[in-house]
Design a protein around this motif. Structure first.
Motif, short mmCIF file in Angstrom:
data_model
loop_
_atom_site.label_atom_id
_atom_site.label_comp_id
_atom_site.label_asym_id
_atom_site.label_seq_id
_atom_site.Cartn_x
_atom_site.Cartn_y
_atom_site.Cartn_z
N ARG A 169 -0.13 8.49 -4.81
CA ARG A 169 -0.59 7.13 -3.95
C ARG A 169 -1.82 7.29 -3.73
O ARG A 169 -2.08 5.49 -3.62
N PRO A 170 -2.25 8.15 -3.12
CA PRO A 170 -4.11 7.74 -2.32
C PRO A 170 -4.38 7.18 -3.36
O PRO A 170 -5.44 6.56 -3.12
N PHE A 171 -4.35 7.54 -4.72
CA PHE A 171 -4.92 6.64 -5.92
C PHE A 171 -5.10 5.25 -5.54
O PHE A 171 -6.39 4.73 -5.59
N ALA A 224 3.30 2.62 1.15
CA ALA A 224 3.66 3.21 2.87
C ALA A 224 5.59 3.03 2.65
O ALA A 224 5.76 3.97 3.96
N VAL A 249 -13.19 11.09 2.04
CA VAL A 249 -12.28 11.08 1.41
C VAL A 249 -12.41 10.81 -0.57
O VAL A 249 -11.89 11.82 -1.47
N LEU A 250 -13.55 9.95 -0.04
CA LEU A 250 -13.90 9.91 -2.30
C LEU A 250 -15.43 10.78 -2.34
O LEU A 250 -14.87 10.82 -3.77
N ARG A 260 -4.46 3.21 -3.32
CA ARG A 260 -4.82 3.39 -2.14
C ARG A 260 -6.46 3.09 -1.88
O ARG A 260 -6.58 2.61 -0.66
N ARG A 261 -6.74 4.11 -2.81
CA ARG A 261 -8.70 3.94 -2.88
C ARG A 261 -8.75 2.56 -3.56
O ARG A 261 -10.42 2.81 -3.28
N ARG A 305 3.78 10.71 -5.14
CA ARG A 305 3.68 11.20 -4.23
C ARG A 305 2.51 11.23 -4.14
O ARG A 305 1.43 10.43 -3.53
N ARG A 306 1.62 12.05 -5.13
CA ARG A 306 0.60 12.30 -5.38
C ARG A 306 -0.33 11.26 -6.00
O ARG A 306 -1.64 11.22 -5.81
N TYR A 315 0.58 -1.37 0.02
CA TYR A 315 0.33 -0.14 0.00
C TYR A 315 0.72 1.64 0.02
O TYR A 315 0.32 2.77 0.36
#
Lengths: 222, 295
Positions: free
Chosen positions: A73-75, A50, A105-106, A77-78, A70-71, A48
């Motif tokens: 990464r959230p996508f 991290a 967050v989504l 993790r979704r 880094r930008r 994931y």
């Protein structure tokens, strides 16, 4: 769904993972097992994003996690639900608020979130506990809140780090049954555990790690 | 957006004490900057009014015939930037001096004629009444018939230099106040961030982008900025009405005809913007520091 190519991870002089090659198919249920310090948590962290591997390549759902910015990464993790060993529940938020965090967050509308959270809490057996704070729950119930939060977005991959570590036998079985049910809906599930009894009861594929090396693999016996 | 707003206002309420501290820091900074701006604004206004009231006196040599003086008067009057020119003969100058200082009359009588030169009293148009305009005018009056050109503004120039130094000090002081305020606000918000680190870490791990995590804090900073600068500006109004004006009356300060003015609207708006920027920058820097270390 998950591919690791010659993955190593070192922290200073300590090698947490050494030259790991691994393939987990879409919809598979798989254990990562081994004693403490074997590299189970590190492996999940790499998946994931991290942590970054010191060497090698990690692919999740076709995405190269290794080179993920880094930008982005959230996508990634979704699409990945994570059940953390320490639950990571927010003590000042109610059960429902903790679970809804993943959906907030989504940007889901409030009504959708409320409906979905109610449904998921019902699946994990926490119906009626929506407004309790984590401190008002038992360890097992807190674990289930963490499970609910991880599955509320219907992720393609579910990673669970010692999800039964704090639970007694009966509750541990319940949690694995929940994960099994999620897996049956097509989610790839990877569970880090050292609970041999549980692995025997639910004999899915198991990958045994010792001192950062993948030393043995037990195929699924179901 | 609704989630972001809800989280922002919830955090404002849940961390009320810390948020009040941050708001107070912004209010104090805006008040300090405002007092400084008000002092500078009034000093500028005073020197500007002094500088714009400039009369240039051009003194003739004793041997210049009166006819030539009048010719030169016409010549000067035709120059650009001149509002009025008045010829002052020696007799008029004597009369003026005796009127102002009667004790000089015996001395003047004893000295006889030719002591006080005839002169041209030149008034500049207001747009020319600045340092460079006056210098240009003095340069244009470099004529052989004129002995000396006095515009009595050397001290205003010196005062302007002093004011420029004060302004420079002000910029440095204002900058330091702003940096200190950003630092204090950032650290205060950092405490809020720290108290919510589990939530923020978890948010990142469940797929929240930096923008989603940062947005509520920016809104908090914005609210703190608006409230803080609002309080600071109200404090400034109170200070102006109740302290500065009373102090001015008590000390009988008559530097200017008008009492010390409050800041004009554009300065006040600038203060409001400074306060908002302090809040937003403080919040941004606090969350940025946290996110830079987050997994």
């Amino acid at each position: 769904m998950i591919r690791l190519y010659h993955v190593s991870k070192t922290y200073g002089d300590h090698a947490a993972l050494q030259d790991i090659n691994l393939k987990v198919a879409k919809g598979e249920f798989c254990y990562i097992t081994g004693p403490s310090g074997a590299g189970k948590t590190t492996l999940l962290k790499l998946l994931y994003a991290a942590e970054k591997p010191s060497e090698g390549k990690v692919l999740v759902g076709g995405v190269d996690v290794t080179s993920l910015s880094r930008r982005r990464r959230p996508f990634l993790r979704r699409n990945i639900g994570v059940i953390f060993q320490d639950f990571k529940l927010i003590p000042t938020r109610t059960v429902a608020e903790n679970v809804s965090l993943s959906m907030e967050v989504l940007g889901y509308p409030r009504a959708t979130i409320q409906r979905r959270v109610r449904a998921v809490l019902s699946i994990v057996g926490l119906k009626g506990r929506e407004n309790n704070l984590p401190a008002q729950l038992s360890g097992g119930e807190q674990q289930r809140v963490a499970v609910a939060r991880a599955i509320v977005n219907d992720p393609a991959v579910l990673l669970a780090d010692e999800p039964t570590g704090n639970l007694d036998g009966g509750m541990a079985i319940e949690v694995i049954e929940i994960l099994q049910a999620i897996n049956l809906r097509g989610t790839t599930v990877m569970v880090a555990t050292h609970d041999m009894a549980l692995m025997d009861r639910f004999p899915y594929r198991a990958l045994r790690f010792v001192q950062g090396k993948l030393v043995r693999e037990r195929p699924c016996r179901l | 957006m609704a989630h972001v707003l809800r989280r922002a206002f919830r955090s404002l309420w849940e961390n009320l004490y810390l948020n009040l501290v941050a708001t107070g820091v912004i209010a104090a900074s805006v008040l300090m900057l405002g007092v400084f701006l008000m002092v500078m604004y009034n000093l500028n206004a005073i020197t500007h009014s002094w500088a714009s009231d400039v009369h240039v006196s051009a003194y003739f040599r004793a041997d210049v015939p009166t006819e030539r003086c009048f010719e030169l008067k016409e010549q000067v009057a035709a120059m650009p930037g001149i509002e009025a020119v008045r010829f002052v003969s020696e007799q008029e100058a004597r009369g003026y001096l005796v009127d102002q200082l009667p004790e000089t009359e015996p001395v003047l009588l004893e000295l006889g004629e030719g002591v006080l030169p005839a002169s041209l009293e030149i008034t500049l148009v207001p747009t020319m009444a600045h340092e460079q305009g006056i210098r240009d005018m003095v340069a244009a009056l470099d004529m052989p018939e004129l002995e000396e050109v006095d515009y009595g503004q050397q001290w205003v120039e010196r005062f302007n230099s002093f004011l420029a130094l004060l302004r420079l000090l002000g910029v440095i002081l204002g900058g330091l106040i702003a940096i200190a305020a950003v630092f204090l606000v950032a650290n205060t918000i950092h405490l809020v961030v720290y108290s919510r680190r589990t939530e923020l870490e978890t948010m990142r791990l469940v797929g929240a982008t930096d923008e989603i995590i940062m947005a509520p804090f920016i809104i908090e900073g914005l609210v703190q900025g608006v409230l803080g600068s609002g309080i600071g500006i109200v404090g400034l109004v109170v200070m102006h009405r109740w302290v500065i004006l009373r102090l001015q009356q008590a000390l009988d300060l008559t530097l200017a005809e008008d009492p010390l003015a409050f800041l004009p609207l554009d300065y006040t708006l600038a203060l409001l913007i400074v306060g908002v920027l302090l809040g937003v920058l403080g919040a941004w820097s606090a969350v940025y520091r946290f996110l830079a270390k987050a997994p």
